[in-house]
Structure formats: structure tokens, C-alpha cells
Design a protein around this motif. Structure first.
Motif, short mmCIF file in Angstrom:
data_model
loop_
_atom_site.label_atom_id
_atom_site.label_comp_id
_atom_site.label_asym_id
_atom_site.label_seq_id
_atom_site.Cartn_x
_atom_site.Cartn_y
_atom_site.Cartn_z
N THR A 154 1.11 -0.76 0.17
CA THR A 154 0.29 0.16 0.06
C THR A 154 0.58 1.38 0.41
O THR A 154 0.59 2.44 -0.38
CB THR A 154 -1.21 -0.22 1.02
OG1 THR A 154 -0.12 -0.37 2.61
CG2 THR A 154 -2.20 -0.93 0.73
N VAL A 155 2.30 1.09 0.42
CA VAL A 155 2.77 2.21 -0.15
C VAL A 155 2.62 2.67 -1.55
O VAL A 155 2.85 3.92 -1.66
CB VAL A 155 4.18 1.56 0.04
CG1 VAL A 155 5.36 1.24 -1.17
CG2 VAL A 155 5.49 3.29 0.63
N GLY A 156 2.11 1.72 -2.34
CA GLY A 156 2.23 2.64 -3.62
C GLY A 156 0.53 3.66 -4.21
O GLY A 156 -0.22 4.08 -4.60
N LEU A 157 -0.68 3.11 -3.05
CA LEU A 157 -1.50 4.11 -3.18
C LEU A 157 -1.52 5.83 -3.09
O LEU A 157 -0.92 6.15 -2.41
CB LEU A 157 -2.56 3.15 -1.26
CG LEU A 157 -3.95 3.94 -1.30
CD1 LEU A 157 -4.67 3.52 -1.89
CD2 LEU A 157 -4.20 3.80 0.40
N ARG A 158 -2.59 5.87 -3.62
CA ARG A 158 -2.39 7.44 -4.29
C ARG A 158 -3.73 8.18 -3.80
O ARG A 158 -4.60 7.00 -4.15
CB ARG A 158 -2.20 7.66 -5.38
CG ARG A 158 -1.06 7.26 -6.18
CD ARG A 158 -0.37 7.50 -7.28
NE ARG A 158 0.85 7.16 -8.01
CZ ARG A 158 1.49 7.27 -8.93
NH1 ARG A 158 0.32 8.11 -10.11
NH2 ARG A 158 2.68 6.58 -9.56
#
Length: 174
Positions: A82-86
Motif C-alpha cells: 500500500t505504499v503505492g496507494l495514491r
């Protein structure tokens, strides 16, 4: 001090006792795995992280392989992708974004359980990403409220699957 370029010594007896080793770089690892270049293209890291986050549901076997590689390498903690969630993911299709969040946390938990034993417990860190991806300073009350809601929704979605929380670059807008 150690000479430049040399790591500090870490006796094996200390591993797992005074340090907890997290995984890292799942986007880059996915890119390097067989078939991964079709899922995560090389480019700016934040774009690769977003692609890795979005890959969990359509390519769970690829993400599972990456998590297994980290676990076999001896990490203590697997971090959700989820580090890539925007924030745009939440704005454009909140339900789909929440499904992706749950899928990421569930998959990390499954791999952690598969790689845990009586002697070693692999844990899961729920990553709270730098969601306020806006051009202003975040002082707009509507933007702050939107960020808070997205953060709380992300935490609620991952809560059943994670052991600890990893907060990524809070306050960073990019």
C-alpha cells in the motif's frame, strides 16, 4: 567508525534480538521477477510503487513470489504494498481502492503465516502511504479532511491483517 562503504559489523547473535528486519523495494523486486516487467515498468519509484500496489489483485502469484523471496531471505516483517496507494485511487474509485488495500494486506498475511514457524514469526506491517498527493501545502480544510478520511479508511481496511504499522513519509506531498 567504519571506513566509507563498509557496513557496521552485526554479530549473528544480535540478529532478531536488537533489530527487526523489514522487507523493502517490492516494486523493484516485482520488476525483476520473471514476468514482472509487464506488471511494473521501470521509471520513477513512486510510479513503480503504484504499479506494484495495483498488481496485487490481477497478479497475486507474482506478488506472493516477491513476498516469499523476502521471507526466505530472513526478513522479520513483510510490508503491505500500500505504499503505492495514491489519493487519486481513493478519489476515482474508493471501493476498488479499498479492495486493493485489503488484497494487499491479506496476501502479506498469508505469506507471513506460510513462512512462520515455532522458531520464527514473520509479521505484517500495514503501510500508511503519503496520501496527501496535492500541490498545495495541505492547509485547505477540505484537503486535510479528505486525507484524514483516506488514512482512516486505509487503516480500517488493513486492521484484521496487520501486526504493526509503518507510516511512510507523512507530511510529504509529491
Amino acid at each position: 567508525p567504519n571506513p566509507p562503504g563498509e557496513r557496521a559489523p552485526c554479530p549473528e547473535a544480535m540478529l532478531g534480538k536488537t533489530a527487526t528486519i523489514f522487507d523493502g523495494g517490492i516494486a523493484v523486486l516485482l520488476h525483476r521477477l520473471k514476468g514482472g516487467r509487464n506488471v511494473v515498468a521501470s521509471g520513477p519509484l513512486k510510479d513503480m510503487q503504484h504499479q506494484a500496489f495495483k498488481a496485487v489483485r490481477p497478479k497475486p502469484e507474482l506478488v506472493r513470489s516477491a513476498y516469499n523471496d523476502f521471507a526466505r531471505a530472513g526478513v522479520d516483517v513483510l510490508t503491505t504494498s500500500t505504499v503505492g496507494l495514491r489519493i487519486d485511487d481513493m478519489r476515482e474509485n474508493r471501493d476498488e481502492a479499498l479492495e486493493d488495500i485489503v488484497a494487499s494486506a491479506r496476501l502479506a498475511r498469508e505469506v507471513a503465516l506460510d513462512n512462520s514457524s515455532k522458531r520464527r514469526k514473520v509479521r505484517v506491517a500495514g503501510c500508511i502511504p503519503a496520501l496527501p498527493i496535492v500541490e498545495d501545502d495541505g492547509s485547505d480544510p477540505a484537503v486535510v479532511k479528505e486525507f484524514q478520511r483516506a488514512t482512516l479508511d486505509t487503516i480500517d481496511a488493513m486492521m484484521p491483517y496487520v501486526d504493526i504499522w509503518f507510516v511512510k513519509d507523512m507530511g510529504t506531498a509529491y
